[in-house]
Structures are given as C-alpha cells and as structure tokens.
Design a protein around this motif. Structure first.
Motif, mmCIF file in Angstrom:
data_model
loop_
_atom_site.group_PDB
_atom_site.id
_atom_site.type_symbol
_atom_site.label_atom_id
_atom_site.label_comp_id
_atom_site.label_asym_id
_atom_site.label_seq_id
_atom_site.Cartn_x
_atom_site.Cartn_y
_atom_site.Cartn_z
ATOM 1 N N HIS A 180 0.879 -1.174 0.000
ATOM 2 C CA HIS A 180 0.000 0.000 0.000
ATOM 3 C C HIS A 180 0.904 1.207 0.000
ATOM 4 O O HIS A 180 1.612 1.438 0.987
ATOM 5 C CB HIS A 180 -0.906 -0.007 1.223
ATOM 6 C CG HIS A 180 -1.728 1.239 1.332
ATOM 7 N ND1 HIS A 180 -2.742 1.518 0.449
ATOM 8 C CD2 HIS A 180 -1.664 2.303 2.178
ATOM 9 C CE1 HIS A 180 -3.268 2.692 0.757
ATOM 10 N NE2 HIS A 180 -2.632 3.182 1.795
ATOM 11 N N GLY A 181 0.903 1.982 -1.079
ATOM 12 C CA GLY A 181 1.895 3.045 -1.199
ATOM 13 C C GLY A 181 3.279 2.419 -1.095
ATOM 14 O O GLY A 181 3.531 1.392 -1.710
ATOM 15 N N GLU A 236 -2.014 -1.538 -8.430
ATOM 16 C CA GLU A 236 -1.487 -0.720 -7.337
ATOM 17 C C GLU A 236 -2.591 -0.483 -6.316
ATOM 18 O O GLU A 236 -3.726 -0.194 -6.667
ATOM 19 C CB GLU A 236 -0.985 0.616 -7.917
ATOM 20 C CG GLU A 236 -0.202 1.419 -6.902
ATOM 21 C CD GLU A 236 0.253 2.775 -7.465
ATOM 22 O OE1 GLU A 236 0.399 2.878 -8.699
ATOM 23 O OE2 GLU A 236 0.437 3.699 -6.671
ATOM 24 N N ASN A 237 -2.262 -0.630 -5.057
ATOM 25 C CA ASN A 237 -3.229 -0.478 -3.968
ATOM 26 C C ASN A 237 -4.467 -1.370 -4.169
ATOM 27 O O ASN A 237 -5.579 -0.942 -3.882
ATOM 28 C CB ASN A 237 -3.677 0.992 -3.831
ATOM 29 C CG ASN A 237 -2.527 1.922 -3.475
ATOM 30 O OD1 ASN A 237 -1.440 1.465 -3.136
ATOM 31 N ND2 ASN A 237 -2.767 3.215 -3.573
#
Ligand SMILES: *[C@@H]1O[C@H](CO)[C@@H](O)[C@H](O)[C@H]1NC(C)=O
Ligand SMILES: *[C@@H]1O[C@H](CO)[C@@H](O)[C@H](O)[C@H]1NC(C)=O
Ligand SMILES: *[C@@H]1O[C@H](CO)[C@@H](O)[C@H](O)[C@H]1NC(C)=O
Length: 199
Positions: A61-62, A137-138
């Motif tokens: 996450h990030g 992503e995420n």
C-alpha cells in the motif's frame, strides 16, 4: 516349466521398462531448475495449531509492503469464546526486525445480523483459508471462510454452510471491511405464480 517361463519374462520385462523410460524422456516435459534463496529468507511465525501460512499474499500500500497471512484455525484476540474462527495477519516487510505479525479483526467480535432468516455460527469457520489480492497498485484484499454457517433453520432442518468472505481496502483498515456472503439466500416464499425472496 515355471522356471523357464520366468526366465523368458526377464528380458521382456527389461525391454518394456526401457520403452517406458524412453517414452518418459521423450513425452514428459522436463522440469526447469530455479533457485530458492534460503540464506536471506524472511521468516514469519504464527502461534502453533493455527495453520498459520495456509494462505499467503504479498501486498503493498503506497511504499509499505506487507505479507498477509491466513491462519484458518486461529483464535480471535477480541473474543476468545468463538471456537477457532480463523484469522488473517499482516506482517510488515522491512522495518520489522522482530518479524512480528498483527491479527486483523474481520467482522464484529460480538457478532452481527446477517439477514432475516439468518443466524451466524462463526465457530470453526476457517476464516483465512483463501486470500487474494487485486493485482493492481493499492489493490484490495479478499479472504474467505468456507465453513461459516447459517444456523437459523437448525431446529427443524440443517445448518447451512454457505461460507463467508470479507473484502478490505489496501490500507488494511478492517473497520472499512465489507462482509460478502454470495451464497446466502433469504427465505423464499412461493405465492401463486410469484416468487418472493426476502433477504
Ligand atoms: C496508493 O496509495 C498511496 C498511499 O495512500 C497513495 O499515495 C497513492 O496515490 C495510491 N495510488 C493509487 C493508484 O491509488
Ligand atoms: C524486538 O524484540 C526485543 C526483545 O524482545 C525488544 O527489546 C525490542 O523492543 C523489539 N523491537 C521492536 C521494534 O519491537
Ligand atoms: C463473543 O462471541 C460469542 C459467540 O458469537 C457471543 O455470544 C458473545 O457475545 C461475544 N462476546 C463479546 C465480548 O463480543
């Protein structure tokens, strides 16, 4: 006689064996070797008898990276009277010298309503038996417990083991998790020519 027959079978058996070996060499695709890094492996451990590691996904996450691990017979820290409901854990990768993992509480510890004709049984539900992550992503995460049961009809009929899943956002904030029970069906009332489903 028998002796002779046996002696006669020897070379034939050897020929068959050779043919089988040849077929195996020709027909079966050979494995490709690869290296598993055993020296700089990161070892995360869970409590015994929890089946910690039954399912695993790598998550980020990030900039923060996690190992998310299922332990389908774990006890809950938040309510020990539920019998081995199973749980998932998050273990941070990097900046975690003690390799600690934190149990994530999915679902309210005290239980929650699940429908008009539904009463949940969370004992031995095997939460964390499966885990998956959206490959972007995420991406968010989903985990299931295939032995979750609806015991509303237990007096007259059976327990309905329809299973349950929870989806959660990539920041792993469990308070934002959502219960998913695709196999739950409310009572079905069949009136003359009309079917009504109450969920
Ligand atoms: C992923 O999460 C991080 C941290 O919250 C954020 O900075 C980033 O913009 C997010 N990326 C996408 C594609 O949503
Ligand atoms: C790691 O464990 C040691 C020994 O139990 C403890 O003293 C230390 O504070 C822990 N470190 C972190 C970052 O939790
Ligand atoms: C724990 O779970 C049991 C069984 O679902 C429930 O009856 C009880 O109220 C819960 N206790 C707490 C403190 O949430």
């Amino acid at each position: 006689m028998a002796e002779e027959a046996r002696r006669g079978q020897g070379p034939r058996r050897a020929a068959v064996r050779e043919a089988v070996m040849l077929l195996l060499c020709l027909g079966v695709p050979s494995g490709r070797p690869y290296n598993v890094d055993t020296e700089s492996a990161l070892l995360y451990q869970g409590a015994p008898d929890t089946l910690f590691g039954y399912s695993v996904v790598l998550h980020s996450h990030g900039p923060t990276r996690w190992l998310v691990v299922g332990a389908p017979t774990a006890k809950w820290l938040t309510n020990t009277s539920v019998v081995n409901p199973g749980a998932i854990y998050r273990c941070q990768i990097g900046k975690n010298p003690n390799r600690t993992c934190e149990q994530l509480q999915l679902g309210s510890p005290g239980g929650e309503p699940c429908g008009k004709t539904c009463l949940e049984e969370r004992d031995n539900q095997w939460l964390g038996v499966t885990l998956s992550r959206q490959p972007k992503e995420n991406g968010s995460i989903v985990t299931c417990g295939h032995r979750w049961k609806n015991i509303f009809y237990m007096k007259n009929e059976n327990k309905l083991p329809t299973g349950v899943c929870y989806g959660m956002p990539s920041d792993l904030r469990t308070e934002l998790s959502k219960r998913i029970a695709p196999c739950y069906q409310g009572s079905i009332n069949v009136h003359r020519g009309r079917t009504e489903i109450n969920t």
